[in-house]
Design an enzyme around this catalytic site. Structure first.
Site, short mmCIF file in Angstrom:
data_model
loop_
_atom_site.label_atom_id
_atom_site.label_comp_id
_atom_site.label_asym_id
_atom_site.label_seq_id
_atom_site.Cartn_x
_atom_site.Cartn_y
_atom_site.Cartn_z
N PHE A 1 39.23 19.76 -7.37
CA PHE A 1 40.03 20.71 -6.16
C PHE A 1 38.60 21.19 -5.15
CE2 PHE A 1 41.81 23.82 -3.50
CZ PHE A 1 43.17 23.09 -3.07
N GLY B 1 49.15 20.60 -15.06
CA GLY B 1 50.06 21.41 -14.40
C GLY B 1 51.22 21.37 -13.70
N ASP C 1 52.02 36.59 -0.41
CA ASP C 1 52.90 35.91 -0.92
C ASP C 1 53.09 34.84 -2.04
OD1 ASP C 1 54.44 33.60 0.41
OD2 ASP C 1 53.41 32.34 1.41
#
Length: 257
Positions: free
Chosen positions: A32, A73, A159
């Site tokens: 990523f 996942g 958040d």
């Protein structure tokens, strides 16, 4: 981005509003990639709160690219937020000295209730202020402001939406998207998590897992931060002309009371 990797890597955008994130894959290896992540990411990785940081590279134009392990996942489902691991990971985050120290070195100072109230007021235009639920909520925030002070300030995510919680195929839990991290009263995170996801009858159990007692002062702080965050969402969605979301959060204000 392709200059950082060998030519046989496939790189695709990861989505999101900023366009700064990408997935890279080659054979069975996945990464990523993100442009200009905060140095905070390295400490989050070391603490096991986000997937492992593999490398960091600086490009000729000054951009910094980070590569993290891309695990198999999925995001949490709303009903999964009640599981014990969520409370335990959030407690670990809020009690982490390395995280708090790093945010301090990055120039973060405590985000106090009065600062949040100023942001709320700035986010509301004259039309919104005429809405009865918004008007009632603003009065609540102003009236209770002197009573929501806390002696404890911790690293807060800001958040805790279920979309930011990941469960790997190895049952590891991670909390991602730390761009809004701040130093604040932990009720800033705990309040929305309980109000949005945990049945009221289970709050005492959840707080026990976290390590807190359900006191009147904690209840007031949680409610105050939930209302403040909801009003910020209303103002932001209106500014983006996202009226369906604005109305959703406007209706939600009534349920908080």
């Amino acid at each position: 981005m392709k200059h950082l990797l060998e030519h046989d890597w496939e790189i695709i955008p990861a989505g999101g509003a900023t366009g700064k994130a990408f997935f890279a894959s080659k054979n069975n290896e996945k990464l990523f990639l993100k442009r200009n992540s905060s140095p905070f990411l390295a400490v989050l990785s070391a603490e096991g709160i986000v997937p492992k940081l593999i490398w960091t590279k600086r490009m000729e134009n000054g951009d910094v690219i980070t590569a993290q392990e891309c695990l198999n996942g999925r995001e949490f489902k709303p009903e999964e937020m009640a599981q014990d691991g969520v409370a335990k990971l959030l407690k670990k985050i809020h009690e982490s000295s390395p995280l708090l120290s790093m945010l301090g070195r990055l120039g973060k100072t405590p985000y106090k209730p009065e600062m949040m109230l100023e942001e709320v007021i700035s986010a509301l235009d004259e039309e919104l202020l005429l809405d009865p639920a918004v008007h009632k909520s603003l009065q609540f925030l102003q009236t209770e402001l002197p009573h929501v002070s806390s002696e404890k300030f911790t690293v807060c995510h800001g958040d805790i939406n279920h979309n930011n919680w990941l469960l790997s195929d190895n049952n590891e839990i991670f909390l991602i998207d730390w761009d809004g991290a701040t130093i604040a009263d932990p009720a800033l995170d705990i309040g929305p998590l309980l109000y949005w996801y945990i049945p009221r009858d289970d709050w005492k159990h959840w707080l026990g897992l976290y390590g807190l007692k359900h006191t009147e002062h904690l209840q007031l702080r949680m409610k105050w931060y939930v209302i403040a965050q909801t009003m910020l969402s209303i103002g932001w969605h209106k500014s983006q002309q996202r009226y369906q979301e604005m109305n959703f959060w406007g209706n939600y204000l009534e349920t908080v009371f």
